[in-house]
Design an enzyme around this catalytic site. Sequence first.
Site, PDB file in Angstrom:
ATOM      1  N   ARG A 188     -42.687  22.389  -0.234  1.00  0.00           N
ATOM      2  CA  ARG A 188     -42.857  23.711  -1.035  1.00  0.00           C
ATOM      3  C   ARG A 188     -43.933  24.509  -0.468  1.00  0.00           C
ATOM      4  O   ARG A 188     -43.939  25.654  -0.874  1.00  0.00           O
ATOM      5  CB  ARG A 188     -44.304  22.526  -2.258  1.00  0.00           C
ATOM      6  N   ARG A 225     -50.891  29.609 -12.545  1.00  0.00           N
ATOM      7  CA  ARG A 225     -50.614  28.094 -13.038  1.00  0.00           C
ATOM      8  C   ARG A 225     -51.243  28.246 -14.144  1.00  0.00           C
ATOM      9  O   ARG A 225     -52.069  28.564 -14.759  1.00  0.00           O
ATOM     10  CB  ARG A 225     -51.178  27.024 -12.397  1.00  0.00           C
ATOM     11  N   HIS A 275     -40.830  25.829 -13.797  1.00  0.00           N
ATOM     12  CA  HIS A 275     -41.292  26.089 -12.428  1.00  0.00           C
ATOM     13  C   HIS A 275     -40.127  25.842 -10.956  1.00  0.00           C
ATOM     14  O   HIS A 275     -40.188  25.850 -10.702  1.00  0.00           O
ATOM     15  CB  HIS A 275     -41.703  24.057 -12.395  1.00  0.00           C
ATOM     16  N   ASP A 328     -39.202  12.986 -13.422  1.00  0.00           N
ATOM     17  CA  ASP A 328     -40.634  13.544 -13.789  1.00  0.00           C
ATOM     18  C   ASP A 328     -41.786  12.871 -14.360  1.00  0.00           C
ATOM     19  O   ASP A 328     -40.933  12.055 -15.339  1.00  0.00           O
ATOM     20  CB  ASP A 328     -40.374  15.526 -13.979  1.00  0.00           C
ATOM     21  N   CYS A 372     -40.776  15.862  -8.223  1.00  0.00           N
ATOM     22  CA  CYS A 372     -41.899  16.808  -8.135  1.00  0.00           C
ATOM     23  C   CYS A 372     -43.191  16.265  -7.054  1.00  0.00           C
ATOM     24  O   CYS A 372     -43.613  17.223  -6.829  1.00  0.00           O
ATOM     25  CB  CYS A 372     -42.292  18.050  -8.980  1.00  0.00           C
ATOM     26  N   GLN A 404     -41.348  25.094  -7.077  1.00  0.00           N
ATOM     27  CA  GLN A 404     -40.879  23.737  -7.334  1.00  0.00           C
ATOM     28  C   GLN A 404     -39.033  23.789  -7.052  1.00  0.00           C
ATOM     29  O   GLN A 404     -38.474  22.889  -5.989  1.00  0.00           O
ATOM     30  CB  GLN A 404     -40.772  23.016  -8.138  1.00  0.00           C
TER      31      GLN A 404
END
Length: 329
Positions: A315, A106, A133, A229, A270, A136
């Site tokens: 997730r 990441r 991402h 988001d 998310c 996700q």
Amino acid sequence: MNFYNRDFLKLLDYSEQEILYLIQLAMEFKKKKKMGKKHDYLKGKNVVLLFEKDSTRTRCAFEVGAMDLGMGVTYLGPTGSQMGKKESIKDTARVLSRMYDGIEYRGFDQAIVEELAKYSSVPVWNGLTNEFHPTQMLADIMTMYENFGSVKGRKLVFLGDARNNVGNSLMVICSKLGIDFCCCAPSELFPNSELVSQCRKFAEAQGSKILLTEDVHEGLKGASVVYTDVWVSMGEDDSLWKERIKLLTPYRVTSELMSLANEDAIFLHCLPSFHDINTKIGKEIHDKFGITEMEVTDEVFESDQSKVFDEAENRLHTIKAVMYATMKK
Ligand code: CP
Ligand code: NVA
């Protein structure tokens, strides 16, 4: 379907069938976990998690996922390793590949994770970059399946900074799976036109649509999923808050906006989310700009339509599926 030793860097590299297979696998892992069935199929293997940005969900999903699969895990945070400071990405990749069976990354530019993968002999997974991402997305689509039973032909609307990693990735996965994607934002924050054209080709092949609009009525009409988001992403400058608040306040997901979507629409995010002032940054923004909620109201976040904690749990199952599929011979 053979994913052995394959990287998971962005969904542009994966076909519809491959994406659906990973989601199906995640559903099976979820069932196993709920039933308390052991699934330590990767015993004896080890993974390393490289985080140049903070994380709760992604880190924990990789750690618990790896442990459930019987693996050992090393976490390397933003400080404490040689990566990037004294050692190049190319050298880091070659060193870690000699010790580990999989690498999560990441961080910042997508080019970094792509380079890591280029020089790594073990699978590399993108746990978020500035551009994408992808893990996700699997959890998001899995949550859509759990709520609607099917996804093709449904409409997902993303409100907010649609050029960010989540906005970009949603456009990619929706167009690959035949979900109508709507970006509902001020035009300054529309995704880059090159990516839009690329996704339009996938959508055309699926008979689905990509709509970019500034109009919330047009955007939310017929939507099954309302997604938002944070307005300023990790790695962006704090000085952007003022402008983003001004640009994005009309796109805050309120109950009024939710009522413009389908009656059975769900709300996804998310996470982490600024829906109150119970966070350090939330409080600072409140003190500076006088607002108590940002991209979503507390009312919507806490409503029955909100599936954000199912999404967060998913997730784990989806990341586990990605590790398993790419590591199991
Ligand atoms: N959604 C997500 O990636 O959360 P974290 O930043 O906590 O990993
Ligand atoms: N767009 C957000 C997503 C966090 C999971 C960020 O990059 O900060």
